[in-house]
Scaffold this motif. Structure first.
Motif, PDB file in Angstrom:
ATOM      1  N   LEU A  96       0.868  -1.110  -0.006  1.00 48.35           N
ATOM      2  CA  LEU A  96      -0.054   0.120  -0.087  1.00 48.35           C
ATOM      3  C   LEU A  96       0.739   1.214  -0.165  1.00 48.35           C
ATOM      4  O   LEU A  96       0.525   2.237   0.431  1.00 48.35           O
ATOM      5  N   SER A 117      -5.168  -6.970  -3.472  1.00 47.77           N
ATOM      6  CA  SER A 117      -3.751  -7.226  -2.687  1.00 47.77           C
ATOM      7  C   SER A 117      -3.373  -8.407  -3.663  1.00 47.77           C
ATOM      8  O   SER A 117      -3.909  -9.578  -3.825  1.00 47.77           O
ATOM      9  N   LYS A 136      -2.835   1.649   5.279  1.00 48.63           N
ATOM     10  CA  LYS A 136      -3.814   0.608   5.806  1.00 48.63           C
ATOM     11  C   LYS A 136      -5.037   1.205   6.362  1.00 48.63           C
ATOM     12  O   LYS A 136      -6.223   0.648   6.205  1.00 48.63           O
ATOM     13  N   ILE A 139      -7.144   3.646   3.317  1.00 55.89           N
ATOM     14  CA  ILE A 139      -7.835   2.805   2.432  1.00 55.89           C
ATOM     15  C   ILE A 139      -9.313   2.602   2.781  1.00 55.89           C
ATOM     16  O   ILE A 139     -10.314   2.270   1.777  1.00 55.89           O
ATOM     17  N   LEU A 140      -9.657   2.507   4.003  1.00 54.33           N
ATOM     18  CA  LEU A 140     -11.178   2.239   4.598  1.00 54.33           C
ATOM     19  C   LEU A 140     -12.052   2.954   3.886  1.00 54.33           C
ATOM     20  O   LEU A 140     -13.320   2.861   3.750  1.00 54.33           O
ATOM     21  N   PHE A 146     -12.631  -4.450  -1.728  1.00 46.24           N
ATOM     22  CA  PHE A 146     -11.080  -5.146  -1.594  1.00 46.24           C
ATOM     23  C   PHE A 146     -11.276  -6.441  -1.948  1.00 46.24           C
ATOM     24  O   PHE A 146     -11.894  -7.088  -1.580  1.00 46.24           O
ATOM     25  N   ALA A 154      -4.965 -10.853   1.937  1.00 50.53           N
ATOM     26  CA  ALA A 154      -5.617 -10.046   2.451  1.00 50.53           C
ATOM     27  C   ALA A 154      -5.509  -9.577   3.851  1.00 50.53           C
ATOM     28  O   ALA A 154      -5.601  -8.566   4.215  1.00 50.53           O
ATOM     29  N   PHE A 158      -5.139  -5.741   4.251  1.00 54.57           N
ATOM     30  CA  PHE A 158      -6.367  -5.169   4.914  1.00 54.57           C
ATOM     31  C   PHE A 158      -6.683  -5.353   6.324  1.00 54.57           C
ATOM     32  O   PHE A 158      -7.146  -4.285   6.843  1.00 54.57           O
ATOM     33  N   ILE A 162     -11.694  -5.520   7.541  1.00 56.89           N
ATOM     34  CA  ILE A 162     -12.052  -5.451   6.098  1.00 56.89           C
ATOM     35  C   ILE A 162     -12.617  -7.093   5.483  1.00 56.89           C
ATOM     36  O   ILE A 162     -13.587  -7.238   4.737  1.00 56.89           O
ATOM     37  N   PHE A 168     -15.286  -7.220   0.720  1.00 63.26           N
ATOM     38  CA  PHE A 168     -14.217  -7.975   0.375  1.00 63.26           C
ATOM     39  C   PHE A 168     -14.508  -9.394  -0.226  1.00 63.26           C
ATOM     40  O   PHE A 168     -15.473  -9.907   0.085  1.00 63.26           O
TER      41      PHE A 168
END
Length: 369
Positions: A96, A117, A136, A139-140, A146, A154, A158, A162, A168
């Motif tokens: 990220l 990812s 991290k 990005i929420l 995701f 993941a 994430f 997530i 997801f």
């Protein structure tokens, strides 16, 4: 219906696993309904000519190494002028460290913003590790969806919050199994070209880098070669550690039996030439090459650092990196000539069949589910 355009970010000029995954989906999606364009740094991406043949457009902008400020404002201007063309941003990443595409996609109104990812760890410098951790949290609120190639990738990118959400999804590194199906005629041709017709061939595909652990692979091969002087190791790929591995091979006196093939566009044919596939990685998201090798029916030996999600057929076994090179050699030597005759069928019946998985991707871009 009106064609939906998706902006793909994250492809590089190196034809690695990430690039291959994206292209596998691009080749099989209904491009009358969903079309991909590609935003890249510094150079055109791998498969650029094919992308154009398939109807995709490519935009190259300066990367961050050419200047962070220049990169920032060039990208911002491009999104400001072009974002309204796209229904979705699909950002593919191994970490990220760079989330600018998500930031500008949200700012300029791209409604679907996917972070995908492709890795489960990183060997980057402290500053990039810091950025990964910092981003991290951000990005929420930037990504709407995701994706990850495996649960382990993941969790690393994430986190649990997530993963438990409806936003997801696992997007598998799916392949066209038939393309890799065993073919004795091609096997004989490729082995003849390489001068290895009567050899026991160990194969490996991967970037020369700490992650892929080629140093240990060469040690394993040294043990195999002691027991079978007709054994050969073929290494496919390029990378930062290539010279280091060349030096190791020469010091061990294996120069004549280790073949460095570089980046190859006919990897599916080179699997045919192999007898065993070995991938002793320190970490992976989910290695596409391991799925491809299994589709060929090859006995595959992977490190137990790789997610068990990659064990798609009965021909894949996991070994600990705590075991010695001798122990790995013992296992590998026990399967010199056995190939899995049901490999293609097993891939088709798994979550790694590209025909079926492309339908899911297409439905998401068209319907949002």
């Amino acid at each position: 219906m009106m064609e939906i355009r998706v902006l793909v970010f994250g492809m590089t000029y190196n034809p690695g696993g990430l690039e291959s995954v994206v292209m596998n989906y691009y080749r099989h999606i209904d491009r009358q309904k969903v079309q991909f364009d590609f935003l890249c740094y510094n150079k055109e991406p791998a498969y650029a000519e094919e992308i154009r043949r398939l109807g995709g457009k490519i935009k190259v902008i300066p990367g961050r190494k050419s200047g962070v400020i220049r990169n920032h404002f060039t990208m911002k201007k491009w999104f400001r002028e072009n974002a309204d063309r796209y229904a979705a941003l699909w950002e593919n990443a191994n970490s990220l460290t760079d989330i600018q595409p998500l930031i500008f996609a949200k700012k300029y109104g791209i409604s679907k913003r996917i972070m995908h990812s492709h890795n489960s760890n990183s060997m980057d410098e402290p500053i990039t590790a810091f950025l990964h951790k910092h981003h991290k949290k951000q990005i929420l609120n930037l990504a709407t969806d995701f994706w990850a190639c495996s649960l382990v990738s993941a969790k690393w990118m994430f986190g649990e919050e997530i993963i438990k959400s409806k936003r997801f999804h696992i997007i598998t590194n799916a392949i066209e199994a038939e393309k890799f199906a065993f073919n004795k005629t091609i096997r004989d041709e490729e082995r003849a070209k390489l001068g290895i017709s009567d050899c026991f061939v160990i194969g490996h595909v991967g970037r020369f880098y700490f992650q892929k652990n080629q140093e240990f692979l060469v040690q394993i091969f040294q043990e195999i070669h002691k027991r079978n002087p007709k054994s050969v190791l073929i290494l496919i790929g390029q990378g930062e550690d290539e010279e280091k591995i060349h030096t190791q091979v020469e010091k061990l006196g294996l120069k004549d039996v280790v073949k460095f093939l570089g980046v190859c566009t006919n990897v599916e044919k080179l699997y045919q030439a192999m007898d065993v596939f070995v991938l002793p990685s320190h970490f992976e998201g989910l290695p596409l090459v391991l799925i491809e090798a299994q589709a060929n029916g090859l006995p595959c030996y992977a490190s137990d650092c790789i997610s068990k999600e990659a064990q798609v057929t009965s021909s894949c076994q996991y070994l600990s990196l705590n075991l010695s090179a001798e122990k790995w050699a013992d296992k590998i030597m026990s399967h010199e000539n056995s190939r899995n005759p049901d490999a293609v069928k097993e891939i088709r019946n798994s979550d790694y069949d590209i025909q079926e998985k492309t339908k899911d991707l297409e439905a998401f871009f068209i319907n949002g589910d």
